[in-house]
Design an enzyme around this catalytic site. Structure first.
Site, PDB file in Angstrom:
ATOM      1  N   LEU A 194       0.817  -1.217   0.000  1.00 23.77           N
ATOM      2  CA  LEU A 194       0.000   0.000   0.000  1.00 23.77           C
ATOM      3  C   LEU A 194       0.846   1.261   0.000  1.00 23.77           C
ATOM      4  O   LEU A 194       0.431   2.297  -0.521  1.00 23.77           O
ATOM      5  CB  LEU A 194      -0.934   0.006   1.214  1.00 23.77           C
ATOM      6  CG  LEU A 194      -1.973  -1.115   1.282  1.00 23.77           C
ATOM      7  CD1 LEU A 194      -2.710  -1.066   2.618  1.00 23.77           C
ATOM      8  CD2 LEU A 194      -2.962  -1.016   0.131  1.00 23.77           C
ATOM      9  N   LYS A 201       5.049   3.090   1.382  1.00 29.45           N
ATOM     10  CA  LYS A 201       6.320   2.987   2.084  1.00 29.45           C
ATOM     11  C   LYS A 201       6.629   4.300   2.784  1.00 29.45           C
ATOM     12  O   LYS A 201       6.193   5.363   2.350  1.00 29.45           O
ATOM     13  CB  LYS A 201       7.448   2.633   1.111  1.00 29.45           C
ATOM     14  CG  LYS A 201       7.291   1.283   0.432  1.00 29.45           C
ATOM     15  CD  LYS A 201       8.450   1.000  -0.504  1.00 29.45           C
ATOM     16  CE  LYS A 201       8.296  -0.355  -1.171  1.00 29.45           C
ATOM     17  NZ  LYS A 201       9.422  -0.646  -2.088  1.00 29.45           N
ATOM     18  N   GLY A 202       7.408   4.206   3.866  1.00 31.28           N
ATOM     19  CA  GLY A 202       7.791   5.408   4.594  1.00 31.28           C
ATOM     20  C   GLY A 202       8.167   5.096   6.020  1.00 31.28           C
ATOM     21  O   GLY A 202       7.852   4.018   6.532  1.00 31.28           O
ATOM     22  N   GLY A 246      10.902   4.254   7.398  1.00 27.50           N
ATOM     23  CA  GLY A 246      11.753   3.097   7.603  1.00 27.50           C
ATOM     24  C   GLY A 246      11.056   1.771   7.434  1.00 27.50           C
ATOM     25  O   GLY A 246      11.580   0.740   7.865  1.00 27.50           O
ATOM     26  N   GLY A 247       9.867   1.761   6.807  1.00 28.32           N
ATOM     27  CA  GLY A 247       9.151   0.510   6.658  1.00 28.32           C
ATOM     28  C   GLY A 247       8.193   0.520   5.493  1.00 28.32           C
ATOM     29  O   GLY A 247       8.239   1.386   4.617  1.00 28.32           O
ATOM     30  N   VAL A 248       7.302  -0.461   5.496  1.00 26.76           N
ATOM     31  CA  VAL A 248       6.349  -0.624   4.405  1.00 26.76           C
ATOM     32  C   VAL A 248       4.983  -0.960   4.993  1.00 26.76           C
ATOM     33  O   VAL A 248       4.884  -1.574   6.058  1.00 26.76           O
ATOM     34  CB  VAL A 248       6.827  -1.743   3.443  1.00 26.76           C
ATOM     35  CG1 VAL A 248       6.924  -3.073   4.174  1.00 26.76           C
ATOM     36  CG2 VAL A 248       5.911  -1.863   2.238  1.00 26.76           C
ATOM     37  N   ASP A 250      -0.684  16.136  14.346  1.00 26.22           N
ATOM     38  CA  ASP A 250      -0.437  15.985  12.908  1.00 26.22           C
ATOM     39  C   ASP A 250      -1.740  15.744  12.145  1.00 26.22           C
ATOM     40  O   ASP A 250      -1.796  14.911  11.240  1.00 26.22           O
ATOM     41  CB  ASP A 250       0.549  14.843  12.655  1.00 26.22           C
ATOM     42  CG  ASP A 250       1.350  15.036  11.372  1.00 26.22           C
ATOM     43  OD1 ASP A 250       1.361  16.167  10.847  1.00 26.22           O
ATOM     44  OD2 ASP A 250       1.955  14.060  10.902  1.00 26.22           O
TER      45      ASP A 250
END
EC number: 2.7.12.2
Length: 352
Positions: free
Chosen positions: A75, A77-78, A80-82, A193
């Site tokens: 779906l 990435k970002g 440090g992961g997926v 956020d």
């Protein structure tokens, strides 16, 4: 343009960052392979919060184990992961699985643990559900509710014109306010956020708050923070200045988010330019120095204009709380059945 008053200064020469000592991932892993950070413990069997003040924490879903989940697609990435769309082999239920390699910088790792703690303890229909979490071989895997409609930002991209109509936003607004009221009053959490990409939608049109990586848990509902984290373009003026802030900073971000969705563009636009802000610091100075944006009275109802103005008060003491805003005329102006976001979403495509 005038320089912003207070602690904020433009230009790279004014920036000073204190870099804390980094701890290796091995400092958090026990001999048995359990990841522990503060009161949270994770291993391949699941998650446990070892010193919880709240007794209402939901039990982890014992019917889920990592070996039962098969990947359908990636779906995103970002951080440090997926994030993967996964399906339970036996029940056919779908989930969003966030997989993070924990051999990353400590600040990011702390944010991930913070997000996990908040999600795991939250019980609210307007907050994305965390079903389970695991740690194994340097990876934390978080099993989350799959919001198949994407985010408000995703929905805007598919519409023409690329904005969400006021009646639909009225329904969105009520759900987000209920989520914020839960976070502020029950959990004493500042999200920090709120923005279109962090408000997720499912095929039923339900809107839920996500991404608690930079959220702050306060000791009580009267406390304030003074740290500079979150997406700067949605920060309230007092946060841009580096001052103390409280739950009312989320109200500013909500107002800016709704106005962006209504206009189809970020509300702060550079004067005389169609190319966007050339200087990031000029944007931050504008947020601090200039009057807040307003909803154009010739495009929107008086109720919507009033709601946006109430949220975008530069003085945080003048902003209503989430609970108070739930009584605003705009919030109950439009019928939820008629204007729910489900009607804006494309038909669901069955998974292969």
């Amino acid at each position: 343009m005038r320089r912003a008053r207070g602690k904020f200064k433009g230009g790279n020469s004014a920036l000073r960052v204190n870099v804390p000592k980094e701890n290796a991932i091995s400092d958090y892993v026990t001999a048995s392979g359990t990841f522990q950070d503060g009161d949270i413990m994770l291993n391949k069997e699941g998650i446990r919060v070892v010193s919880q003040t709240q007794t209402s924490t939901p039990a982890a879903n014992g019917n889920i184990s990592l070996s039962d989940l098969e990947t359908v697609k990636v779906l995103g990435k970002g951080s440090g992961g997926v994030v993967q769309l996964v399906r339970h082999k036996w029940t056919n239920e779908t989930y969003a699985l966030k997989v993070i390699h924990m051999n990353i910088e400590e600040t990011t790792r702390k944010q991930i643990v913070q997000e996990l703690k908040i999600n795991h303890a939250s019980q609210c229909p307007y907050v994305v559900i965390c079903y389970h979490a695991f740690y194994n071989n340097g990876l934390i895997s978080i099993v989350l509710e799959y919001m198949d409609g994407g985010s408000l930002a995703d929905i805007m991209k598919e519409l023409e014109p690329k904005c969400i109509k006021e009646p639909n936003l009225g329904v969105v607004c009520k759900q987000v306010l209920l989520g914020l009221m839960y976070l502020h009053q029950t959990r004493h959490i500042i999200h920090r956020d709120i923005k279109p990409s962090n408000l997720l939608v499912n095929h039923k049109g339900e809107v839920k708050i996500s991404d608690f990586g930079v959220s702050a848990v306060l000791a009580n509902s009267m406390a304030v923070r003074d740290t500079f984290v979150g997406t700067c373009t949605y920060m309230s003026p007092e946060r841009v200045l580096g001052g103390t802030y409280g739950f009312d900073s989320d109200i500013w971000s909500l107002g800016l988010t709704l106005l962006e969705c209504a206009l189809g563009k970020y509300p702060y636009q550079p004067p005389g330019s169609e190319e966007g802000w050339m200087n990031f610091y000029e944007l931050l100075q504008t947020i601090v120095d200039q009057p807040p944006p307003v909803a154009p009275a010739d495009q929107f109802s008086p109720e919507f204009c009033s709601f946006i103005s109430a949220c975008l008060q530069k003085d945080p003491k003048c902003r209503p709380t989430a609970a108070e805003l739930l009584n605003h005329p705009f919030v109950n102006k439009y019928d939820e059945e008629e204007y729910g976001l489900a009607k804006l979403l494309p038909p669901l495509v069955p998974l292969a």
